[in-house]
Design a protein around this motif. Structure first.
Motif, PDB file in Angstrom:
ATOM      1  N   MET A 174       0.755  -1.237   0.286  1.00 44.05           N
ATOM      2  CA  MET A 174       0.037   0.123  -0.101  1.00 44.05           C
ATOM      3  C   MET A 174       0.981   1.233   0.111  1.00 44.05           C
ATOM      4  O   MET A 174       0.463   2.236  -0.625  1.00 44.05           O
ATOM      5  CB  MET A 174      -0.951   0.160   1.267  1.00 44.05           C
ATOM      6  CG  MET A 174      -2.015  -1.015   1.081  1.00 44.05           C
ATOM      7  SD  MET A 174      -2.862  -1.061   2.617  1.00 44.05           S
ATOM      8  CE  MET A 174      -3.609   0.589   2.797  1.00 44.05           C
ATOM      9  N   ALA A 175       1.877   1.309   0.961  1.00 52.87           N
ATOM     10  CA  ALA A 175       2.722   2.619   1.177  1.00 52.87           C
ATOM     11  C   ALA A 175       3.526   2.582  -0.263  1.00 52.87           C
ATOM     12  O   ALA A 175       3.667   3.943  -1.005  1.00 52.87           O
ATOM     13  CB  ALA A 175       3.856   2.137   2.048  1.00 52.87           C
ATOM     14  N   THR A 176       4.092   1.791  -0.726  1.00 57.22           N
ATOM     15  CA  THR A 176       4.562   1.644  -2.325  1.00 57.22           C
ATOM     16  C   THR A 176       3.773   2.185  -3.366  1.00 57.22           C
ATOM     17  O   THR A 176       4.003   3.040  -4.217  1.00 57.22           O
ATOM     18  CB  THR A 176       5.215   0.294  -2.910  1.00 57.22           C
ATOM     19  OG1 THR A 176       6.243  -0.218  -1.624  1.00 57.22           O
ATOM     20  CG2 THR A 176       6.119   0.515  -3.849  1.00 57.22           C
ATOM     21  N   VAL A 177       2.567   1.551  -3.436  1.00 53.28           N
ATOM     22  CA  VAL A 177       1.588   2.038  -4.582  1.00 53.28           C
ATOM     23  C   VAL A 177       1.363   3.618  -4.342  1.00 53.28           C
ATOM     24  O   VAL A 177       1.282   4.185  -5.470  1.00 53.28           O
ATOM     25  CB  VAL A 177       0.173   1.035  -4.674  1.00 53.28           C
ATOM     26  CG1 VAL A 177      -0.891   1.846  -5.375  1.00 53.28           C
ATOM     27  CG2 VAL A 177       0.544  -0.272  -4.889  1.00 53.28           C
ATOM     28  N   LEU A 178       0.976   4.011  -3.217  1.00 50.76           N
ATOM     29  CA  LEU A 178       0.617   5.403  -3.020  1.00 50.76           C
ATOM     30  C   LEU A 178       1.961   6.191  -3.438  1.00 50.76           C
ATOM     31  O   LEU A 178       1.678   7.336  -3.782  1.00 50.76           O
ATOM     32  CB  LEU A 178      -0.025   5.528  -1.566  1.00 50.76           C
ATOM     33  CG  LEU A 178      -1.324   5.054  -1.443  1.00 50.76           C
ATOM     34  CD1 LEU A 178      -1.910   4.873   0.051  1.00 50.76           C
ATOM     35  CD2 LEU A 178      -2.590   6.128  -2.233  1.00 50.76           C
ATOM     36  N   GLY A 179       2.882   5.804  -2.724  1.00 54.25           N
ATOM     37  CA  GLY A 179       4.152   6.780  -3.024  1.00 54.25           C
ATOM     38  C   GLY A 179       4.482   6.898  -4.492  1.00 54.25           C
ATOM     39  O   GLY A 179       4.840   7.958  -4.988  1.00 54.25           O
ATOM     40  N   LEU A 180       4.484   5.605  -5.259  1.00 55.81           N
ATOM     41  CA  LEU A 180       4.421   5.851  -6.596  1.00 55.81           C
ATOM     42  C   LEU A 180       3.316   6.606  -7.472  1.00 55.81           C
ATOM     43  O   LEU A 180       3.875   7.400  -8.329  1.00 55.81           O
ATOM     44  CB  LEU A 180       4.557   4.400  -7.435  1.00 55.81           C
ATOM     45  CG  LEU A 180       5.806   3.691  -6.939  1.00 55.81           C
ATOM     46  CD1 LEU A 180       5.859   2.179  -7.435  1.00 55.81           C
ATOM     47  CD2 LEU A 180       6.856   4.147  -7.518  1.00 55.81           C
ATOM     48  N   ALA A 181       2.396   6.415  -6.952  1.00 54.42           N
ATOM     49  CA  ALA A 181       1.356   7.274  -7.347  1.00 54.42           C
ATOM     50  C   ALA A 181       1.296   8.775  -7.141  1.00 54.42           C
ATOM     51  O   ALA A 181       0.998   9.682  -8.188  1.00 54.42           O
ATOM     52  CB  ALA A 181      -0.198   6.851  -6.828  1.00 54.42           C
TER      53      ALA A 181
END
Length: 312
Positions: A20-27
């Protein structure tokens, strides 16, 4: 390090939070990249940047990244990284040569010394006097909204960066790893910011704060406002910088989806189709963040990262 009985459920929870952190960070990066790429296009075409352009950019970036993720790390990402390196050197050398060279040398030398001298004291600086009276908002504090956002952005990026760097560093010595991951990139960033930042300060002074004014209106336009002032090659550098925004982010998204695929499918290797699906997912989240942001689009995108990184 956890007791055996809780390793599996705890592992699932930690991996879920990391994803979740990675997806939102990349987004979040996707959103900022779209805005900055739009500002770059505006700088040399005059086409107005806005939500429509951002959505087109997200679609184009996602398509290129999807192709790169599908054909594999050794072909797609390696070529993009090579292009990044060449264009980055061209940009910073051109600003150094055609810009205020003596000013840049002087500023770079002095700020390197200032950094070394003040590193420890500034690392602990909190501007404590400001807390003697009540604040209207926590954003007025020294560690206000931008610093907290940067902390969370780093936290959001740490899972995939650590996993990806470890994977591509297989066969290296510990010395190679430490120098290649911490020392060299830090020095490159210091030189990069020293040259481009000093050039921005110089041209801002020479043009009655025109660059500051543009940044106040649109943060993503700062780089291009500075490059537009560089004599002779300014227009060429605007195009180079716009391309760099695209290739930098596509490379980050490519490596992020690769690492995410490893998180989810370990110990098996993730399939190309799954990595493409991850790219589409991240692009969708970025689109939603930009779409619901309205006038406060930057705040909304930042909040997405803080929400994703905080539990992790």
């Amino acid at each position: 390090i956890l007791p055996k009985k809780v390793q599996r459920p705890a592992g699932v929870l930690v991996e879920l939070l990391a994803i979740m952190a990675t997806v939102l960070g990349l987004a979040t990066s996707f959103g900022f990249a779209a805005m900055q790429f739009g500002s770059g296009v505006t700088s040399f075409t005059g086409i107005e940047s806005g939500p429509v352009m951002w959505m087109i950019v997200i679609g184009a970036f996602a398509a290129v990244t999807g192709v790169s993720a599908f054909i594999g790390i050794n072909k797609g990402m390696a070529r993009l990284s090579g292009l990044n390196s060449v264009l980055s050197i061209v940009l910073v050398v051109a600003v150094f040569v055609f810009g205020p060279t003596l000013y840049l040398i002087s500023t770079l030398t002095q700020t390197f010394g200032s950094f070394a001298q003040n590193f420890i004291s500034m690392s602990f600086f909190t501007d404590f006097q400001i807390t003697a009276s009540s604040l209207d908002t926590w954003q007025d504090s020294w560690n206000g909204w931008w610093t907290v956002f940067i902390w969370c952005w780093v936290i959001a990026f740490s899972p995939f960066v650590a996993g990806f760097v470890a994977r591509i560093s297989r066969g290296r010595t510990i010395r190679d790893f430490v120098i290649g991951v911490t020392v060299v990139p830090s020095l490159i960033v210091m030189v990069w910011v020293g040259i481009l930042g000093a050039a921005a300060v110089y041209y801002d002074d020479q043009t009655d704060r025109s660059i500051s004014g543009q940044v106040a209106d649109d943060t993503s336009s700062g780089l291009f406002a500075m490059l537009d002032q560089v004599p002779i090659v300014g227009t060429i550098l605007l195009i180079v910088a716009t391309i760099l925004v695209a290739t930098y982010y596509i490379t980050s998204l490519d490596s992020g989806t690769y690492a995410l695929g490893e998180f989810v499918t370990a110990p098996r290797k993730s399939s190309p189709f799954f990595r493409v699906l991850l790219v589409l997912s991240i692009g969708t989240v970025a689109t939603v963040l930009l779409a619901i942001g309205g006038e406060a689009v930057v705040d909304t995108v930042q909040t997405g990262t803080i929400i994703g990184a905080f539990p992790f």
